[in-house]
Design a protein around this motif. Sequence first.
Motif, short mmCIF file in Angstrom:
data_model
loop_
_atom_site.label_atom_id
_atom_site.label_comp_id
_atom_site.label_asym_id
_atom_site.label_seq_id
_atom_site.Cartn_x
_atom_site.Cartn_y
_atom_site.Cartn_z
N GLY B 261 -9.26 -0.28 -4.95
CA GLY B 261 -7.94 0.31 -5.08
C GLY B 261 -6.93 -0.30 -4.13
O GLY B 261 -5.76 -0.44 -4.47
N ALA B 262 -7.38 -0.69 -2.94
CA ALA B 262 -6.45 -1.17 -1.93
C ALA B 262 -5.99 -2.59 -2.25
O ALA B 262 -6.60 -3.28 -3.06
N LEU B 263 -4.91 -2.99 -1.62
CA LEU B 263 -4.48 -4.39 -1.70
C LEU B 263 -5.55 -5.26 -1.05
O LEU B 263 -6.22 -4.84 -0.10
N ALA B 264 -5.70 -6.49 -1.55
CA ALA B 264 -6.75 -7.37 -1.02
C ALA B 264 -6.54 -7.63 0.47
O ALA B 264 -7.50 -7.75 1.24
N GLU B 265 -5.26 -7.70 0.90
CA GLU B 265 -4.99 -7.92 2.32
C GLU B 265 -5.57 -6.80 3.16
O GLU B 265 -6.20 -7.02 4.19
#
Lengths: 695, 533
Positions: B261-265
Amino acid sequence: MSVPALLIAATFLPLVGALAGLTARWWRPRKDDRAAGFVASACILGSFGLALTAALRWDGPEPIAGSWYEIFSLAGVTLELGHHIDSLTLTMFCLVSLVASCVCVFALGYLSDELTHEHRDHSFEEELVRPGRFHLFFGYLCLFVTAMLLLVIGGNLFHVFVGWELVGACSYLLIGFYYERPIAGAAATKAFVVNRIGDAGFLIGLAALLAANGDVRFVSLFEAAGAGELSRTALLIGGFGVLAGCVGKSAQFPLQVWLPDAMAGPTPVSALVHSATMVAGGVYLIGRMTPALPGEVLLTVAYLGCATALIGAAPALFQTDLKGILAYSSISQLGYMMLALGVTGWGAGLFHLVTHAFFKSLMFLCAGSVIVACHHAQDVTKLGGLMRKMPVTAGAMLVGVIAISGLAIPGVTLFGEALSFSGFHSKDAILSHALAFTEANPAHAILFWVPLVTAGLTALYMVRLWGLTFAGTPGSATKGAHESPAVMLAPILILAGLAAFCAIGGDGGPLYGFLTRTAPEVGTFALFESPTEAAVDEAHHHAEMMGLIAAGLGAAAGLALFGPWRRAPGHARAEGLKDAAVVRWLRSGWGFDAVYRALAVRPTLLAGEVAALTDRSALDGAVHGTATLARRVARFERSVDERLVDGVVRGVGRLARGFGRLFGATQSGGLRQYVAALAACAVGLAVLAVVLLAG
Amino acid sequence: MARDWQGVLPDLALSLPAFAPELIVCATIVALLLTRLFGMARWLPAGSVAFGGSALATALACLQWGGAFESPSDGWAGLVRNDALTVYVRVLCLLGWNLTVTLTLLTGVPRPSIDPADDDGPDFHVPLAAVALGSVLMGQANHLLMLFLAVEMASVPAYVLVGFRKGSREAGEAALKYLVFGAGAAGVMMYGASLLAGVTGTLSLPALGERLALIPLEGLEWNEPGVGGAAIAGVVFILCGLAFKLSLVPFHFWTPDAFQGALAEVSGFLSVAPKIGAFALLVRFGLSLHGPFGETGDALLTGLGLACAAGAAVSMTFGNLAAFAQKDLGRLLAYSTVAQSGTMLLGVAACFLGVGRGDGDLAVAGLAGTLLYLTAYLFLNLGAFAAVAIFRNRTLRTDVASLAGLGSKMPWVAGAFAVSLVGLVGLPPTAGFVGKLAVFAAALSDRVGSPLLFAAALIAAANTVASLFYYFRPIRSLYLDAAPEGTSGAPIGPPVTGSERAYLVLLAVPVLLILPLLGRLGALCDAIAEAVL
């Protein structure tokens, strides 16, 4: 500066040239600018100066060993970079840097057609026009010289391996310099792959010695081997492994197939890499490792060398390509060196390495001079009569031919010794060692007769080369040929002088004396009897005469067939032979390429196809099957989870239910179970720990 | 009271310089919040503030190298410990933060808004900095209270970060799951800490060992566990909290959802910095159970070591098996993180077993192996997630299939991604190989030792081979699979910029060139391990 400091400086000085060459497109964007070439030449010359100074300052037969950088040291295994300096190192340093200097200066002239934005390559059906790559060539060349010197200075097998691989990589770049030509790309790949086959053996040997001895410093290896501390198995695996690497690098039977193809590179590359330096690396390493090699390995070296000498010489008789003749001749001569090392003639083998480096690079440079003059025609049947048009080149080439053939005029003395060139002395030393060896071990008599016959063949194909190129009526490709400029002739003349006189005094002379100052003592072996020094001295006289007779016969036959009086093409006496099946077979190098293609290349490609097919059908199926299985297991787990853990949840507490009600709108199915599982796991683990620890 | 005040000033004088990087992080957070005021965001973007702060903090942390080796000390009245391990964790976490901030600047996340007042920059960078602060604090906690605070400091902002993609149902769900699970874990850990405090009467980690040594573990009855049982339960509950942070099986449930769900960063950062801190904390907590005398400590540490070995084996096996079926890159890398944590735990297991059995060499080798692995892992995972982020910016997808044919279109990114994946497998000559080698060597060097550790090492080796299959799936997609119909030829999205390439190379270089430095790095990790033990 101390001797090691001088040599380290000499090793890394060419890096400056490499950097200059590789970055020249930014600091010298003009294509018609030789700056990078000059920097490269200056660096390599400086390297030679440093090496020479070191050789003059080095005193005594004690080798100097030292460590640069320890890469890692675990219990029982140490890998490091370091140096080992003795007379062999110093000789190789001077040799490599000197030949490289000559080749580099020669290349300034040879590659001048690259000094343009529109270099025209005529080897294609449709002319290929590309920007010149003058600077890049000198960058690669300097990189190669650094790698080669790194190899030679190495104080342990691992360091040598690093240099070894760097040299291989640079050689790939240099052979593939004309990479637009399919033939050059294929040749570079072939050389690289064949060398990797040998290097696989090298790695195994390196690992065996590393495991047995804890480090692979030459000093400690020799000590351990001398004291009998290394197991026989380790020595055998190590010895044969290193030999496999050397067989690949020095183009010995059965891995000699890459060298003739490698002639697709520019001629200066052939002169430096494929005659004098890199291919000699294998011979150098066998020489370096001699104190740690068991008898079985040495005898294998001798037989491989013996076979290679003949296998190289026969195709050279029928080649029509100027550089092809020289390539097969290199294979044959490298076989001589290996043979000498195998029959305990350490000094003789490395002596021949030095003399061969000079006369072979001389001949390659002369060939380069001819090739430039004749607009990149290399077919000897289209050359001829160049003696008048290019007298200096012809004369220099003649010096090389006499030197490699081992011709001399007995009885006539100059400065108190027989009138002879360098090749005579070194080949004489090899033959006398081989003769003494076979006298001590009559079962191995073939180790003398084959090289003797090969000496005759050498004279024959070399005289043929010279006769077809320089004597007789002018060929079709020689129109407008003229002598090369001074920048190309000067290195040729220097090398001609060295090829003629570097070995003055033979095995009593200064070069041999310096080279053998740190020669290893001849060991005693169970497998064969090492000839004594007295026996070698005694064999000297016989071997000298027999070698001279063989060479004389070969040269005479050559003169008769290909001398100035030969008939015009189409009417030559040996014309009928030209297309005989056996000749075609020999010309293609005994058909090794076809055999390898059938036995190794095709099956490998087939295996690749099969693997790809399996991958596409079977393996993907298996992976998907596993995935499906994993999904099913997960589904099962989840259903257990929902039924079982849900039950636990109700018992454990209202926490999870509370959360479930709170976030009812957004919760996904698993949320409640997550927390329940967390609580259950924590409690379960605690109970488990109490039971295990206390129970 | 007067005497207490006398001690405060010298303590402050000692603690403040050592705490300087953390103070910089705090200052950065304040500065980030302040840029919203007075309209400063227009000429001082939040990203730049974060970058400056992180660079300064990292530089300061690097300067502390050396000093901590010579004179380890307690700070803030014994709340934190300042030694070689502290500095090591501090440098790695802050470096990770700095690299992540750099990546967000390159990939333009969060999206810049035309209206500065609507800019998400501070909202994004504040929790990021807070996670970094929490991770660094985890590496130095010397007190049960500090332990709890540090773990929560690293967790609570992470919930926000995971849910940062506004309007994304996926991200919201992931954040909620993470939050709920994290709350549960925090509760369990708090309960464990209170049990332990009740049993031993102290919250200070150094005093824990001595007090525990007085508690007999023999002769506990099942129906009447007594003080010993409470102590064991306390230890186990705290370990559960740490296992949640380390995403070890069976406390890993949040990982795949959160990372997908989170941004890859964000995923890259969350998979690295808190994990480094948590490993240090695990080691500190475990070692604190071993007092200077008494059999209780030995028994506890040996049991702990065996538990870690078992947990390692389970984690890597489960993580690898689960990764097989994944189609989304974030999920795949999440399960890979679970497996990697298991492998690293193997070194910790060797360390605990060595301490429990009085085998100093084994303990040092195990801890040094884990530290070396963590160093390699920092670059490997950040590199992998950075490549995923850059791919995502071009293809707007994060599944494995979206990589098809990108090997020739984006050679630099694809190459860097491949290097990271090969490193995660642990093939020579990459950094991953070095880390795995060190951990395996430590686990296998236990010659007399327990069969369980040996078996775990063998399972780890088998798992390494198994992991080849799913790590190479993206590589195969990149280089062997043909690009989907209709998109061939035309470039996707904006071309990869030079600075993006430079960033990837910066991460790939340490991965590839670690071998010549192995001697120095290994010696450094050995020195840290010896200093801690």
